[in-house]
Scaffold this active site. Structure first.
Site, PDB file in Angstrom:
ATOM      1  N   GLY A  16     -14.060   5.247  33.906  1.00 17.06           N
ATOM      2  CA  GLY A  16     -14.009   6.391  34.652  1.00 17.06           C
ATOM      3  C   GLY A  16     -13.778   7.749  34.032  1.00 17.06           C
ATOM      4  N   SER A  17     -13.626   7.809  32.823  1.00 15.18           N
ATOM      5  CA  SER A  17     -13.251   8.941  32.009  1.00 15.18           C
ATOM      6  C   SER A  17     -14.131  10.252  32.456  1.00 15.18           C
ATOM      7  CB  SER A  17     -13.318   9.075  30.677  1.00 15.18           C
ATOM      8  OG  SER A  17     -14.800   8.569  30.032  1.00 15.18           O
ATOM      9  N   ASN A  18     -15.562  10.065  32.822  1.00 13.38           N
ATOM     10  CA  ASN A  18     -16.145  11.143  33.420  1.00 13.38           C
ATOM     11  C   ASN A  18     -15.783  11.476  34.740  1.00 13.38           C
ATOM     12  OD1 ASN A  18     -17.996  12.014  31.334  1.00 13.38           O
ATOM     13  ND2 ASN A  18     -19.141  10.004  31.521  1.00 13.38           N
ATOM     14  N   MET A 110     -23.066   1.384  35.867  1.00 13.00           N
ATOM     15  CA  MET A 110     -24.035   0.617  34.993  1.00 13.00           C
ATOM     16  C   MET A 110     -24.943  -0.469  35.993  1.00 13.00           C
ATOM     17  SD  MET A 110     -22.817   1.703  32.205  1.00 13.00           S
ATOM     18  CE  MET A 110     -23.976   0.673  31.178  1.00 13.00           C
ATOM     19  N   HIS A 132     -26.972  10.915  30.587  1.00  9.09           N
ATOM     20  CA  HIS A 132     -27.376   9.852  29.571  1.00  9.09           C
ATOM     21  C   HIS A 132     -27.059  10.607  27.977  1.00  9.09           C
ATOM     22  CE1 HIS A 132     -29.952   6.872  27.706  1.00  9.09           C
ATOM     23  NE2 HIS A 132     -30.626   7.750  27.325  1.00  9.09           N
ATOM     24  N   GLU A 203     -19.691  14.759  26.846  1.00 11.11           N
ATOM     25  CA  GLU A 203     -20.084  14.544  27.958  1.00 11.11           C
ATOM     26  C   GLU A 203     -19.343  14.819  29.347  1.00 11.11           C
ATOM     27  OE1 GLU A 203     -21.954   9.997  26.548  1.00 11.11           O
ATOM     28  OE2 GLU A 203     -20.254  10.294  27.548  1.00 11.11           O
TER      29      GLU A 203
END
Length: 227
Positions: A16-18, A110, A132, A203
Site C-alpha cells: 500500500g505504498s501508493n 492484484m 501500470h 509511481e
C-alpha cells in the site's frame, strides 16, 4: 457551504505504498477528495494498517475470492474459475458502489477485473483508474519492469525508454485510455532492482497527480450542477 470533496474508493492487495501517497495527498489538500474506503483482497495486506493509521481512520473491507466462498481452494477448471471470478467481481462492485464513490483507484490491486465489476461501475458512471509500470501499448500485464529491462539488456529497446502510466480500467488488461504518462530512461549499468526502486518512486507522484486531476474535474462538475 463547505467545498465538495470527491469521494474516492481505493482497492489494494499488498504493502500500500501508493495508497499511502494518496492518503497523504488527501490529508494535505493536494487531492480535493477523501478516501471513503480501502478494500483489500489479502487479509495480511499492510494497506489495512495504513488506512487504520490515517487521521481520521479510513474504513476497510476485506473481501476474498476464495475465503468468501466464491471459488474452492485449488480449483483449476477454467469455466468454474471464470464463473467464480465474475460472481466475486459482481459482489465486489456492489460493496464498493454502496459508498457512492466518485472515483475508484486501484492502488496495487492484484486482481484483473472482469465485466462483473466493470459493467455495474460503468453503469454508475464511476471512473476507475489503475497504475501500470509501462507506457501505453507496451508490456501489458505482469512483469512489465522486468520485461522492459530484459529488452534493454538484449538491445531490443534501443532508445532505453520505458515508463509508467495511470490509465482508465477496461476489460482488456492495461489497454484503457491513459490519464497521465511519464517516460523513464533505463540507465546503462543499473540493476533491475535499482530500476524498480526508481520507477516506484515516480509511481507515487504520478498516481497522486492523476487522482488530483480527476478529483478536480469531479469537484468542478459538482459545482456546475449545484450553482
Amino acid at each position: 457551504m463547505a467545498e465538495y470533496k470527491a469521494k474516492i474508493s481505493c482497492l489494494a492487495s499488498g504493502n500500500g505504498s501508493n495508497l499511502q501517497a494518496l492518503i497523504d495527498a488527501c490529508a494535505s489538500g493536494v487531492i480535493a477528495g477523501n478516501i471513503v474506503k480501502v478494500t483489500v483482497n489479502r487479509k495480511e495486506a499492510y494497506a489495512v494498517k495504513r488506512a487504520e493509521s490515517a487521521n481520521p481512520p479510513i474504513p476497510t473491507d476485506y473481501f476474498n475470492l476464495v475465503k468468501h466462498g466464491f471459488l474452492a481452494a485449488g480449483e483449476k477448471d477454467p469455466q468454474k474459475v471464470k464463473e467464480a471470478r465474475f460472481a466475486y467481481d459482481t459482489a465486489l462492485a456492489a460493496r464498493v458502489l454502496a459508498d457512492k464513490p466518485d472515483l475508484i483507484v486501484l492502488a496495487g490491486w492484484m486482481h484483473v477485473m472482469s465485466p462483473g465489476f466493470l459493467n455495474p461501475v460503468a453503469a454508475a458512471a464511476v471512473p476507475i483508474i489503475n497504475l501500470h509500470p509501462a507506457l501505453p501499448g507496451m508490456y501489458d500485464g505482469a512483469g512489465a519492469i522486468q520485461r522492459a529491462y530484459d529488452d534493454f539488456q538484449a538491445g531490443k529497446l534501443a532508445n532505453g525508454i520505458t515508463g509508467i502510466m495511470i490509465h482508465y480500467v477496461v476489460e482488456e488488461v492495461d489497454r484503457g485510455a491513459p490519464v497521465l504518462t511519464q517516460e523513464i530512461l533505463i540507465r546503462e549499468g543499473e540493476t533491475l532492482e535499482e530500476l524498480e526502486q526508481r520507477i516506484h518512486g515516480y509511481e507515487h507522484e504520478l498516481i497522486v497527480k492523476a487522482t488530483a486531476l480527476l478529483a478536480e474535474k469531479i469537484v468542478a462538475a459538482k459545482k456546475s450542477t449545484t450553482s
